[in-house]
Design a protein around this motif. Structure first.
Motif, PDB file in Angstrom:
ATOM      1  N   CYS A 235       0.835  -1.204   0.000  1.00 22.18           N
ATOM      2  CA  CYS A 235       0.000   0.000   0.000  1.00 22.18           C
ATOM      3  C   CYS A 235       0.867   1.250   0.000  1.00 22.18           C
ATOM      4  CB  CYS A 235      -0.930   0.008   1.212  1.00 22.18           C
ATOM      5  SG  CYS A 235      -0.058   0.193   2.774  1.00 22.18           S
ATOM      6  N   SER A 236       0.223   2.394  -0.239  1.00 21.63           N
ATOM      7  CA  SER A 236       0.945   3.674  -0.172  1.00 21.63           C
ATOM      8  C   SER A 236       1.044   4.098   1.296  1.00 21.63           C
ATOM      9  CB  SER A 236       0.219   4.725  -1.001  1.00 21.63           C
ATOM     10  OG  SER A 236      -1.057   4.978  -0.439  1.00 21.63           O
ATOM     11  N   LYS A 237       1.887   5.095   1.549  1.00 18.94           N
ATOM     12  CA  LYS A 237       2.143   5.534   2.931  1.00 18.94           C
ATOM     13  C   LYS A 237       0.888   6.070   3.635  1.00 18.94           C
ATOM     14  CE  LYS A 237       5.373   8.457   5.487  1.00 18.94           C
ATOM     15  NZ  LYS A 237       4.460   9.400   6.125  1.00 18.94           N
ATOM     16  N   PRO A 238       0.087   6.957   2.963  1.00 22.05           N
ATOM     17  CA  PRO A 238      -1.078   7.470   3.685  1.00 22.05           C
ATOM     18  C   PRO A 238      -2.036   6.368   4.129  1.00 22.05           C
ATOM     19  CG  PRO A 238      -0.789   8.615   1.572  1.00 22.05           C
ATOM     20  CD  PRO A 238       0.229   7.531   1.620  1.00 22.05           C
ATOM     21  N   VAL A 239      -2.075   5.297   3.356  1.00 16.68           N
ATOM     22  CA  VAL A 239      -2.973   4.188   3.682  1.00 16.68           C
ATOM     23  C   VAL A 239      -2.531   3.511   4.989  1.00 16.68           C
ATOM     24  CG1 VAL A 239      -3.540   1.835   2.929  1.00 16.68           C
ATOM     25  CG2 VAL A 239      -3.818   3.748   1.353  1.00 16.68           C
ATOM     26  N   SER A 240      -1.213   3.308   5.137  1.00 15.46           N
ATOM     27  CA  SER A 240      -0.757   2.689   6.386  1.00 15.46           C
ATOM     28  C   SER A 240      -0.774   3.705   7.523  1.00 15.46           C
ATOM     29  CB  SER A 240       0.628   2.050   6.215  1.00 15.46           C
ATOM     30  OG  SER A 240       1.586   3.015   5.900  1.00 15.46           O
ATOM     31  N   ASP A 241      -0.505   4.990   7.199  1.00 10.69           N
ATOM     32  CA  ASP A 241      -0.568   6.020   8.251  1.00 10.69           C
ATOM     33  C   ASP A 241      -1.986   6.108   8.834  1.00 10.69           C
ATOM     34  OD1 ASP A 241       2.060   6.671   7.919  1.00 10.69           O
ATOM     35  OD2 ASP A 241       1.711   8.512   6.769  1.00 10.69           O
ATOM     36  N   ALA A 242      -2.987   5.914   7.961  1.00 10.53           N
ATOM     37  CA  ALA A 242      -4.379   6.002   8.416  1.00 10.53           C
ATOM     38  C   ALA A 242      -4.820   4.730   9.139  1.00 10.53           C
ATOM     39  CB  ALA A 242      -5.285   6.248   7.208  1.00 10.53           C
ATOM     40  N   GLY A 243      -3.936   3.720   9.138  1.00 12.39           N
ATOM     41  CA  GLY A 243      -4.264   2.476   9.827  1.00 12.39           C
ATOM     42  C   GLY A 243      -5.168   1.562   9.014  1.00 12.39           C
ATOM     43  N   TRP A 244      -5.331   1.882   7.700  1.00  8.71           N
ATOM     44  CA  TRP A 244      -6.157   0.998   6.863  1.00  8.71           C
ATOM     45  C   TRP A 244      -5.446  -0.333   6.633  1.00  8.71           C
ATOM     46  CZ3 TRP A 244      -7.845   4.519   2.132  1.00  8.71           C
ATOM     47  CH2 TRP A 244      -8.577   5.610   2.628  1.00  8.71           C
ATOM     48  N   ARG A 245      -4.114  -0.263   6.556  1.00  8.92           N
ATOM     49  CA  ARG A 245      -3.287  -1.461   6.337  1.00  8.92           C
ATOM     50  C   ARG A 245      -2.090  -1.395   7.285  1.00  8.92           C
ATOM     51  NH1 ARG A 245      -5.769  -5.405   4.211  1.00  8.92           N
ATOM     52  NH2 ARG A 245      -3.855  -6.339   3.425  1.00  8.92           N
ATOM     53  N   PRO A 246      -1.453  -2.557   7.577  1.00  7.61           N
ATOM     54  CA  PRO A 246      -0.305  -2.527   8.487  1.00  7.61           C
ATOM     55  C   PRO A 246       0.898  -1.803   7.873  1.00  7.61           C
ATOM     56  CG  PRO A 246      -0.652  -4.728   7.575  1.00  7.61           C
ATOM     57  CD  PRO A 246      -1.811  -3.904   7.140  1.00  7.61           C
ATOM     58  N   HIS A 247       1.741  -1.229   8.726  1.00  3.96           N
ATOM     59  CA  HIS A 247       2.920  -0.515   8.232  1.00  3.96           C
ATOM     60  C   HIS A 247       3.869  -1.429   7.450  1.00  3.96           C
ATOM     61  CE1 HIS A 247       2.607   3.633   9.333  1.00  3.96           C
ATOM     62  NE2 HIS A 247       2.005   3.259  10.441  1.00  3.96           N
ATOM     63  N   SER A 248       3.813  -2.711   7.742  1.00  8.11           N
ATOM     64  CA  SER A 248       4.702  -3.652   7.040  1.00  8.11           C
ATOM     65  C   SER A 248       4.381  -3.712   5.540  1.00  8.11           C
ATOM     66  CB  SER A 248       4.583  -5.051   7.648  1.00  8.11           C
ATOM     67  OG  SER A 248       3.228  -5.444   7.658  1.00  8.11           O
ATOM     68  N   GLU A 249       3.231  -3.138   5.122  1.00  5.48           N
ATOM     69  CA  GLU A 249       2.867  -3.156   3.689  1.00  5.48           C
ATOM     70  C   GLU A 249       3.234  -1.864   2.969  1.00  5.48           C
ATOM     71  OE1 GLU A 249      -1.090  -4.291   2.688  1.00  5.48           O
ATOM     72  OE2 GLU A 249      -0.908  -6.269   3.596  1.00  5.48           O
ATOM     73  N   HIS A 250       3.700  -0.879   3.721  1.00  6.29           N
ATOM     74  CA  HIS A 250       3.986   0.439   3.140  1.00  6.29           C
ATOM     75  C   HIS A 250       5.252   0.378   2.269  1.00  6.29           C
ATOM     76  CE1 HIS A 250       6.152   4.365   4.676  1.00  6.29           C
ATOM     77  NE2 HIS A 250       6.073   4.358   3.368  1.00  6.29           N
ATOM     78  N   VAL A 251       5.085   0.704   0.983  1.00  7.58           N
ATOM     79  CA  VAL A 251       6.250   0.708   0.091  1.00  7.58           C
ATOM     80  C   VAL A 251       6.588   2.139  -0.321  1.00  7.58           C
ATOM     81  CG1 VAL A 251       5.971  -1.627  -0.874  1.00  7.58           C
ATOM     82  CG2 VAL A 251       4.774   0.273  -1.937  1.00  7.58           C
ATOM     83  N   GLY A 252       7.851   2.342  -0.659  1.00 10.38           N
ATOM     84  CA  GLY A 252       8.274   3.666  -1.090  1.00 10.38           C
ATOM     85  C   GLY A 252       9.564   4.079  -0.423  1.00 10.38           C
ATOM     86  N   GLN A 253       9.858   5.347  -0.559  1.00  9.64           N
ATOM     87  CA  GLN A 253      11.114   5.894  -0.042  1.00  9.64           C
ATOM     88  C   GLN A 253      11.267   5.659   1.458  1.00  9.64           C
ATOM     89  OE1 GLN A 253      11.612   9.969  -1.218  1.00  9.64           O
ATOM     90  NE2 GLN A 253      13.048  10.357   0.422  1.00  9.64           N
ATOM     91  N   THR A 254      10.167   5.816   2.200  1.00 12.59           N
ATOM     92  CA  THR A 254      10.246   5.638   3.648  1.00 12.59           C
ATOM     93  C   THR A 254       9.714   4.271   4.079  1.00 12.59           C
ATOM     94  OG1 THR A 254       8.173   6.857   3.704  1.00 12.59           O
ATOM     95  CG2 THR A 254      10.158   8.070   4.300  1.00 12.59           C
ATOM     96  N   GLY A 255       9.382   3.435   3.120  1.00 13.77           N
ATOM     97  CA  GLY A 255       8.887   2.097   3.443  1.00 13.77           C
ATOM     98  C   GLY A 255       9.786   1.042   2.824  1.00 13.77           C
ATOM     99  N   ILE A 256       9.179  -0.060   2.447  1.00 16.14           N
ATOM    100  CA  ILE A 256       9.949  -1.152   1.844  1.00 16.14           C
ATOM    101  C   ILE A 256      10.172  -0.860   0.363  1.00 16.14           C
ATOM    102  CG2 ILE A 256       9.771  -3.615   1.216  1.00 16.14           C
ATOM    103  CD1 ILE A 256       8.368  -4.084   3.838  1.00 16.14           C
ATOM    104  N   ALA A 257      11.379  -1.170  -0.123  1.00 18.96           N
ATOM    105  CA  ALA A 257      11.646  -1.060  -1.564  1.00 18.96           C
ATOM    106  C   ALA A 257      11.401  -2.432  -2.173  1.00 18.96           C
ATOM    107  CB  ALA A 257      13.083  -0.620  -1.786  1.00 18.96           C
ATOM    108  N   VAL A 258      10.643  -2.487  -3.243  1.00 15.24           N
ATOM    109  CA  VAL A 258      10.360  -3.778  -3.885  1.00 15.24           C
ATOM    110  C   VAL A 258      10.769  -3.708  -5.357  1.00 15.24           C
ATOM    111  CG1 VAL A 258       8.470  -4.449  -2.341  1.00 15.24           C
ATOM    112  CG2 VAL A 258       7.950  -3.094  -4.374  1.00 15.24           C
ATOM    113  N   SER A 259      11.115  -4.849  -5.905  1.00 11.27           N
ATOM    114  CA  SER A 259      11.388  -4.881  -7.351  1.00 11.27           C
ATOM    115  C   SER A 259      10.860  -6.194  -7.930  1.00 11.27           C
ATOM    116  CB  SER A 259      12.886  -4.714  -7.644  1.00 11.27           C
ATOM    117  OG  SER A 259      13.626  -5.618  -6.871  1.00 11.27           O
ATOM    118  N   PRO A 260       9.535  -6.374  -7.834  1.00 10.26           N
ATOM    119  CA  PRO A 260       8.945  -7.625  -8.334  1.00 10.26           C
ATOM    120  C   PRO A 260       8.928  -7.677  -9.868  1.00 10.26           C
ATOM    121  CG  PRO A 260       7.211  -6.115  -7.709  1.00 10.26           C
ATOM    122  CD  PRO A 260       8.513  -5.437  -7.366  1.00 10.26           C
ATOM    123  N   ASN A 261       8.556  -8.825 -10.390  1.00 10.68           N
ATOM    124  CA  ASN A 261       8.401  -8.929 -11.842  1.00 10.68           C
ATOM    125  C   ASN A 261       7.161  -8.155 -12.293  1.00 10.68           C
ATOM    126  OD1 ASN A 261      10.641 -10.523 -12.070  1.00 10.68           O
ATOM    127  ND2 ASN A 261       9.505 -12.425 -11.745  1.00 10.68           N
TER     128      ASN A 261
END
Ligand code: FAD
Length: 321
Positions: A235-261
């Motif tokens: 998810c995006s950061k605002p989504v985890s900040d709002a508590g809609w999803r856990p922080h462990s799902e937050h991707v991006g500069q301040t979250g997890i970096a992913v490079s899936p297929n």
């Protein structure tokens, strides 16, 4: 002389990104005409340690120490640097995972080594030069850097190198280390969720959603699509900040970096801070009702439409397939 690979485990099990990093380290060792030694820290079953040989590690150093059961940045960096010195390894390889990103610079300082983090291709070792292609500016660009120091640390971006197996087995040796109290001043408490879902950093497909989904009650369709595709959810950061999803799902500069297929972005605008963590994905599919959303600029495929209409159709199509 040898190449040392840090074989990272999660809860005692080696991760796919670890096998990629070992295969990558093996290819570097072959290029440099030297052998590959792996180091594992924590409780890993003997069979799993031996199996590292299948990916090219001729020797596996096993560090089993109660104080090192949980990941501690500084202490792990000290152990890996010490192992590199004892083995006479001038190249240390690790995965550019969440913990790898913390370890690489610390090992670099301890070994007075140049560091190439976020490597995406095999180094070119030619004419006494060692150059590596890596991501730069939070994944917005690639840079080719030359490591001129005698010791080198290379951290491989997950999903950037294929796993190569052979029939060999590694010879396991215990590696005893003296730990220093000063290494345990800052500790990270690892919270492991018991889940059968695909782990986000290792996932080959990621289904990610943003504020366009309006609220947590609408994530059922995101999860359904992810399950059908064998994907991880993000998810995006605002989504985890709002508590809609856990922080462990937050991707991006301040979250997890992913490079899936495959990265499927639903109702995410594509702010640079989000793109920083996902732009090295191989194929990006964007679903957004605003045709001007910046995410479309980096998309391989785009669907301009309302997620609440597009997703049910996509789920039905995948089910039919
Ligand atoms: P929005 O910007 O609100 O976008 C929602 C999108 O959904 C819009 O494009 C809209 O057109 C679309 N939409 C709306 N309704 C629908 C619908 N029914 N169907 C389809 N589409 C729809 N953000 C991150 O994600 N990760 C980070 O790591 C991160 N780090 C940051 C660090 C800093 C220092 C700062 C300042 C910001 C950071 N941000 C990060 C926040 C970032 O700048 C954006 O604000 C954020 O990514 C926007 O999230 P979003 O796209 O979900 O929401």
């Amino acid at each position: 002389m040898s190449v040392l690979i840090y074989a990272e485990n999660a809860g005692g099990k080696f991760k796919k990104s670890t096998f990629e990093a070992i295969s990558y380290a093996k290819a570097i060792a072959e290029q440099a005409g030297t052998n590959l030694v792996a180091i594992s820290i924590g409780d890993v079953a003997p069979g799993d340690l031996t199996a590292l040989g299948k990916y090219g590690a001729e020797k596996v150093l096993n560090v089993s120490n109660d104080k090192l059961k949980n990941f501690v940045n500084q202490a792990y960096a000290s152990v890996i640097a010490e192992a590199a010195k004892v083995q006479g390894a001038d190249i240390v390889v690790l995965s550019n995972s969440f913990s790898g990103r913390g370890l690489a610079p610390r090992i670099g300082v301890k070994l007075q080594a140049g560091v190439a983090d976020g490597a995406v291709a095999l180094p070119v070792i030619e004419g006494g030069k060692f150059t590596v292609k890596k991501t730069a500016f939070s994944g917005k660009a690639f840079a080719t850097v030359e490591l001129t120091s005698a010791n080198k640390v290379v951290a491989l971006t997950p999903n950037s190198y294929k796993v190569v197996e052979s029939a060999a087995a590694g010879q396991v040796e215990d590696f005893a280390v003296e730990t220093k109290e000063s290494d345990f001043k800052a500790m990270i408490k690892d919270i492991v969720r018991s889940t059968d879902k695909v782990s986000l950093p290792d996932a080959e497909i990621v289904v990610s959603a943003g504020r366009g989904l309006k609220g947590p009650e609408n994530w059922g369709m995101v999860e359904e699509l992810a399950e059908l595709l064998g994907a991880a959810t993000a998810c995006s950061k605002p989504v985890s900040d709002a508590g809609w999803r856990p922080h462990s799902e937050h991707v991006g500069q301040t979250g997890i970096a992913v490079s899936p297929n495959l990265y499927i972005a639903i109702g995410i605008s594509g702010a640079i801070q989000h793109l920083a963590g996902v732009s090295s994905s191989k194929v990006i599919v964007v679903i957004n009702k605003d045709a001007e959303a910046p995410f479309f600029k980096v998309a391989d495929y785009g669907i301009v439409g309302d997620a609440f209409e597009v997703l049910p159709k996509l789920i039905a199509a995948v089910k039919e397939y």
